[in-house]
Enzyme design. Structure first.
Site, mmCIF file in Angstrom:
data_model
loop_
_atom_site.group_PDB
_atom_site.id
_atom_site.type_symbol
_atom_site.label_atom_id
_atom_site.label_comp_id
_atom_site.label_asym_id
_atom_site.label_seq_id
_atom_site.Cartn_x
_atom_site.Cartn_y
_atom_site.Cartn_z
ATOM 1 C CD GLU A 48 37.267 41.970 32.475
ATOM 2 O OE1 GLU A 48 38.074 42.021 33.416
ATOM 3 O OE2 GLU A 48 36.170 41.424 32.543
ATOM 4 C CE LYS A 55 33.942 45.315 49.618
ATOM 5 N NZ LYS A 55 33.452 46.461 48.822
ATOM 6 C CD GLU A 76 31.358 36.173 37.073
ATOM 7 O OE1 GLU A 76 32.237 36.466 36.229
ATOM 8 O OE2 GLU A 76 30.410 36.909 37.365
ATOM 9 C CB CYS A 86 32.506 39.697 33.829
ATOM 10 S SG CYS A 86 30.934 39.073 34.428
HETATM 11 P P1 NAD Z 1 37.697 44.805 42.070
HETATM 12 O O1 NAD Z 1 37.946 43.367 41.849
HETATM 13 O O2 NAD Z 1 38.772 45.620 42.688
HETATM 14 O O3 NAD Z 1 36.400 45.000 42.975
HETATM 15 C C1 NAD Z 1 35.345 44.050 43.103
HETATM 16 C C2 NAD Z 1 34.920 43.967 44.555
HETATM 17 O O4 NAD Z 1 35.995 43.467 45.345
HETATM 18 C C3 NAD Z 1 34.549 45.313 45.185
HETATM 19 O O5 NAD Z 1 33.491 45.106 46.091
HETATM 20 C C4 NAD Z 1 35.816 45.687 45.925
HETATM 21 O O6 NAD Z 1 35.594 46.567 46.999
HETATM 22 C C5 NAD Z 1 36.289 44.349 46.426
HETATM 23 N N1 NAD Z 1 37.724 44.249 46.683
HETATM 24 C C6 NAD Z 1 38.726 44.971 46.141
HETATM 25 N N2 NAD Z 1 39.903 44.544 46.607
HETATM 26 C C7 NAD Z 1 39.655 43.528 47.462
HETATM 27 C C8 NAD Z 1 40.474 42.660 48.250
HETATM 28 N N3 NAD Z 1 41.812 42.762 48.234
HETATM 29 N N4 NAD Z 1 39.877 41.704 48.994
HETATM 30 C C9 NAD Z 1 38.536 41.566 48.997
HETATM 31 N N5 NAD Z 1 37.714 42.363 48.285
HETATM 32 C C10 NAD Z 1 38.260 43.333 47.516
HETATM 33 O O7 NAD Z 1 37.275 45.453 40.724
HETATM 34 P P2 NAD Z 1 37.358 47.022 40.347
HETATM 35 O O8 NAD Z 1 38.625 47.641 40.829
HETATM 36 O O9 NAD Z 1 36.127 47.671 40.756
HETATM 37 O O10 NAD Z 1 37.440 46.908 38.780
HETATM 38 C C11 NAD Z 1 38.682 46.620 38.176
HETATM 39 C C12 NAD Z 1 38.509 45.720 37.002
HETATM 40 O O11 NAD Z 1 37.892 44.508 37.430
HETATM 41 C C13 NAD Z 1 37.581 46.229 35.919
HETATM 42 O O12 NAD Z 1 38.227 47.061 35.020
HETATM 43 C C14 NAD Z 1 37.147 44.954 35.292
HETATM 44 O O13 NAD Z 1 38.080 44.526 34.358
HETATM 45 C C15 NAD Z 1 37.117 43.970 36.407
HETATM 46 N N6 NAD Z 1 35.755 43.731 36.914
HETATM 47 C C16 NAD Z 1 35.170 42.543 36.631
HETATM 48 C C17 NAD Z 1 33.881 42.300 37.078
HETATM 49 C C18 NAD Z 1 33.178 41.036 36.803
HETATM 50 O O14 NAD Z 1 31.968 41.016 36.852
HETATM 51 N N7 NAD Z 1 33.864 39.953 36.541
HETATM 52 C C19 NAD Z 1 33.200 43.266 37.790
HETATM 53 C C20 NAD Z 1 33.840 44.476 38.089
HETATM 54 C C21 NAD Z 1 35.126 44.674 37.644
#
Ligand code: NAD
Ligand code: MN
Length: 490
Positions: free
Chosen positions: A398, A193, A267, A301
């Site tokens: 972050e 996804k 990660e 990240c």
């Molecule tokens: P997120 O963790 O919400 O989203 C990452 C992925 O997980 C997306 O595909 C999302 O649809 C999915 N997701 C969201 N909730 C889920 C759940 N309950 N179960 C399974 N999958 C789920 O991240 P975000 O809201 O897009 O960003 C928020 C913060 O996360 C950012 O500000 C940043 O600090 C951090 N982030 C970190 C990385 C990284 O590479 N480590 C990448 C993106 C965001």
């Protein structure tokens, strides 16, 4: 630092004529789900918008997968695992991956443009960093497909089964490649996804899988937001979860798999320290610090989001940083001259702005580039804070945007203490002229990746992953295979 110096030298760099990318791309009005080798409409008939963050305008409509679609995808992956991909000779699996890698190279220009349109990153990054690495990951893991017994001597490695993969929006195609290539090379099948703001290039990758004649069901791509992700990771039919994203969601997933037999790698976030000693090659360090935090709008990240600079060179360093910051070009992601593109989404921009306000309220001093930014879309000027203390939220949380927090230290021991004073541990950087200092500091840092006199370098042969709340498991390299294999003794 001398306060009078604060408004020095900001102002535009000399102008370049616009150099927008003009190659036409096949952007579709609507994208379906990719299940069992075919593009299918979601059972609910529901779609959501994907936006171009540089304009704020709608780019396309993306299918929203509900639990019933996820179920079809997982079943299709299971069938493909049992009937085709699992039993296939490893050398044959390798051929498919090589073919996919070559097709990615052939179409890399178009994929780079779509990546920049949907995600906001500058074309020079999507074209010169992301896409070459995407192809390199498929090439690298293609090579492992028939050599797995050499990777783990004395073991009989076998695939795990169906891998559920959930990825973020900061490196959409690269994260897809990081996750898919090792999974497939090891004989697993995949349901992946992409993130809801950046799903388009994943669907173009699906076209490449069709063109490569990858057997139906080996890769299934479902689109949607967090609820689709939840339906996937909680599905009984999966054997392994690989997640990259926020620490909050990572923790939720860890709770939901507790007590099940699903394997998990996470990660998550980071708050990397980039440590600059007074004996460092200073201009090189300035460039590395710039690359470490403004690269990809700070949506990284492993970004070097905390600069720890030795007190004796702080003022000089800040002055040089200020000068260099003023030359960064912020704007149209499709312009070849752009250094810093658009913030990925309105929601992310709001999070960044909120943390910038927090930093100001806590008493740190904000230095912002005075560059012009476009009227429409989501933009954040590259900026940094001085006068940051370790307890400030901008030193601990972050920000995930182009905002650097600067702290000072006096001794190497203090640098290590400050660097490790975080709940994260994904990456770090060390800048010094002295080799022995690099080794001694690197040994003491609790971070998965440590760069020395460079920053944000990636290579498929090199493992990547975190300590502490940055997650567990490694991706990349030989180590990245382990997460996708059962390793019974011979
Ligand atoms: P997120 O963790 O919400 O989203 C990452 C992925 O997980 C997306 O595909 C999302 O649809 C999915 N997701 C969201 N909730 C889920 C759940 N309950 N179960 C399974 N999958 C789920 O991240 P975000 O809201 O897009 O960003 C928020 C913060 O996360 C950012 O500000 C940043 O600090 C951090 N982030 C970190 C990385 C990284 O590479 N480590 C990448 C993106 C965001
Ligand atoms: Mn988008």
């Amino acid at each position: 630092m001398n306060k009078k110096k604060h408004h020095l030298n900001f102002g535009s760099a000399f102008d370049y004529a616009p150099a927008p990318e003009t190659t036409p791309v096949d952007l579709k009005k609507q994208y379906e789900l990719f299940i069992n080798g075919e593009f299918v409409a979601p059972e609910s008939g529901r779609y959501f918008n994907s936006t171009n963050p540089a304009t704020g305008k709608q780019l396309s409509r993306i299918a929203k997968a509900e639990a019933s679609d996820v179920d079809l995808a997982v079943k299709s992956a299971r069938r493909a695992y049992e009937k085709v991909w699992g039993p296939m000779a490893p050398s044959e699996r390798g051929k498919y991956l090589f073919r996919i890698a070559r097709l990615i190279q052939e179409k890399s220009r178009e994929l780079a443009i779509l990546e920049s349109m949907d995600g906001g990153k500058p074309i020079k990054e999507s074209r010169d960093i992301d896409l070459p690495l995407v192809a390199a990951h498929f090439f690298y893991y293609a090579g492992w497909a028939d050599k797995l017994t050499f990777a783990f001597p004395g073991r009989a490695p076998s695939p795990i089964g169906v891998a559920a993969q959930v990825i973020p929006w900061n490196f959409p195609l690269l994260m897809a490649a990081w996750k898919m290539a090792p999974a497939l090379a090891c004989g697993n099948t995949v349901v992946i996804k992409p993130a809801e703001t950046t799903s388009i290039t994943a669907m173009h990758l699906a076209e490449i899988f069709q063109e490569a004649d990858l057997p139906a069901g080996v890769v299934n791509i479902i689109t949607g937001a967090g609820d689709t992700g939840t339906a996937l990771v909680e599905h009984d039919g999966i054997d392994k979860i690989a997640f990259t994203g926020s620490t909050d969601v990572g923790k939720k997933i860890a709770q939901s798999v507790a007590g099940s037999t699903k394997k998990l790698t996470l990660e998550l976030g980071g708050k990397a320290a980039n440590i600059v000693f007074d004996d460092a090659p200073i201009e090189q360090a300035v460039e590395g610090v710039i690359n470490g935090i403004y690269f990809n709008q700070g949506h990284v990240c492993c970004a070097g989001s905390r600069l720890l600079v030795q007190e004796s060179i702080h003022d000089d360093f800040v002055e040089r940083l200020t000068r260099r910051l003023a030359t960064l070009r912020v704007g149209d992601p499709l312009d070849k001259n752009t250094d810093v593109g658009a913030i990925n989404s309105k929601a992310q921009l709001k999070r960044i702005k909120a943390l910038i306000e927090t930093g100001k309220d806590e008493g740190a001093e904000l230095h912002e580039s005075s560059c012009a930014i476009p009227d429409d879309g989501f933009w954040c000027r590259p900026s940094f804070f001085t006068g940051v203390t370790p307890s400030h939220r901008i030193a601990r949380e972050e920000i995930f945007g182009p905002v650097l927090s600067i702290l000072t230290f006096r001794t190497p021991a203090e640098a290590v203490t400050l660097a490790n004073d975080t709940c994260y541990g994904l990456s770090a950087g060390v800048w010094t002229d002295k080799g022995s200092k690099i080794f001694s500091i690197a040994d003491q840092l609790k971070a998965g990746v440590i760069w020395a006199n460079t920053f944000n370098r990636f290579d498929p042969t090199s493992p990547f992953g975190g300590y502490k709340e940055s997650g567990f498991g490694r991706e990349g390299g030989l180590q990245g295979l382990a997460a996708y294999l059962k390793q019974d003794h011979c």
